[in-house]
Design a protein around this motif. Sequence first.
Motif, mmCIF file in Angstrom:
data_model
loop_
_atom_site.group_PDB
_atom_site.id
_atom_site.type_symbol
_atom_site.label_atom_id
_atom_site.label_comp_id
_atom_site.label_asym_id
_atom_site.label_seq_id
_atom_site.Cartn_x
_atom_site.Cartn_y
_atom_site.Cartn_z
ATOM 1 N N ILE A 295 134.111 -22.039 -65.016
ATOM 2 C CA ILE A 295 133.752 -22.926 -63.908
ATOM 3 C C ILE A 295 133.364 -22.112 -62.680
ATOM 4 O O ILE A 295 132.348 -22.369 -62.041
ATOM 5 N N GLY A 320 134.092 -28.739 -61.220
ATOM 6 C CA GLY A 320 134.210 -28.157 -62.545
ATOM 7 C C GLY A 320 132.861 -27.863 -63.161
ATOM 8 O O GLY A 320 131.983 -27.277 -62.533
ATOM 9 N N LEU A 321 132.678 -28.281 -64.408
ATOM 10 C CA LEU A 321 131.391 -28.129 -65.087
ATOM 11 C C LEU A 321 130.662 -29.468 -65.154
ATOM 12 O O LEU A 321 129.910 -29.744 -66.082
#
Length: 384
Positions: A295, A320-321
């Motif tokens: 991340i 995050g992603l």
Amino acid sequence: MLMNNYSRADVGFVRGDGAILWDDDGKDYIDFASGIGVCALGHSHKGVAKIISKQAKTLLHTSNLYNIAPQTRLANKISNLLGGEYELFFANSGAEANECAIKLARKFGYKQGKKSEIISLANSFHGRTIATLAMTGQDKFHPDDFAPYPDGFKFYNSIDEIIENLNENTAAVIIELVQGEGGINPLDKEKVQELARVLSERDILLITDEVQCGVYRTGEFVTAKIYEIEPDIITFAKGLGNGVPIGACASKKAIFTPGDHGSTFGGGFLATSVAGYVLNELENLKNSGKLDKKISKFEKKLDKLVKENSDIFEKRVGIGLMQGIVVKDVEFLAKIVAKALECGLLVLRSGKDTLRFLPPLNLSKKELKEGFIRLNLAINKAKK
């Protein structure tokens, strides 16, 4: 003949490995889309393939009229990840998970004095069924040719407006903590916590739709943990099955009785076996510290990209992603997506002005590096 309900890119894929896809001409693509956030462990994951093969050779379907061991194990797994206070219903999609949440909220409200209204936020997206479309806070998803829509759904522009408009008929409020289709928009943490407090005081259910932002997509199993709240109901799908269709509704208010709700295929042997394996893999990825490192690297790459292209990009958004870059020129966004495809990179758009990234959560260093090389190339081509 297929129905004309998708605007498809002129490419088809024949195989995949990790974050790489190949088309029928042998060209490879780095996948920063993961099938719209579905393939959390990437394509053709050996462990997933092994579970699918083993279960297909053993037993695929008996129906929910009988006990299904992997379903029970998955329910216990999710409940434990949520703190042990939730009961689960399994379906086949996020829309179905949200339909379950609607019925739970309505039954809960009925017992309180026939409360039925469910409130959502503007720019939200909750599914493609008629009820979940009605619950979606975007007018473009309410065309007249699908009308009439079910009553009992309202949406407001902000959390403050939601709180102001709570009334004696409000059964629940549903929010995406990070709006996926509405521009990769993380909600304000303090506002969300205030909403949770007010709803708890007034005995109104809080539902978080984590269909896209859940299952470690934002770095934690549930984004609710990042926001430090405990929703009454949480819905999941997408990354839970790594491509095998599954949805889940987790509820503290487990008030269904036999016959209230059901699904022929939901929670079957294949889907729940795969989901159980996927959760174990993702939990290990998180606990090892590898997910947080991935991340951090992805965010740094995006921040650098924005800084170096400040003439076209406004800012990075997301958690995050589940990431996005806001584009200053809306028309330029379509050019970047198209040029990225030409350069062998899959990216998405979100809302009116956001370039969206949903890479596999186990993205390798090599895939990350090559993906950004291709993204930079696409941006330069789009500028010409």
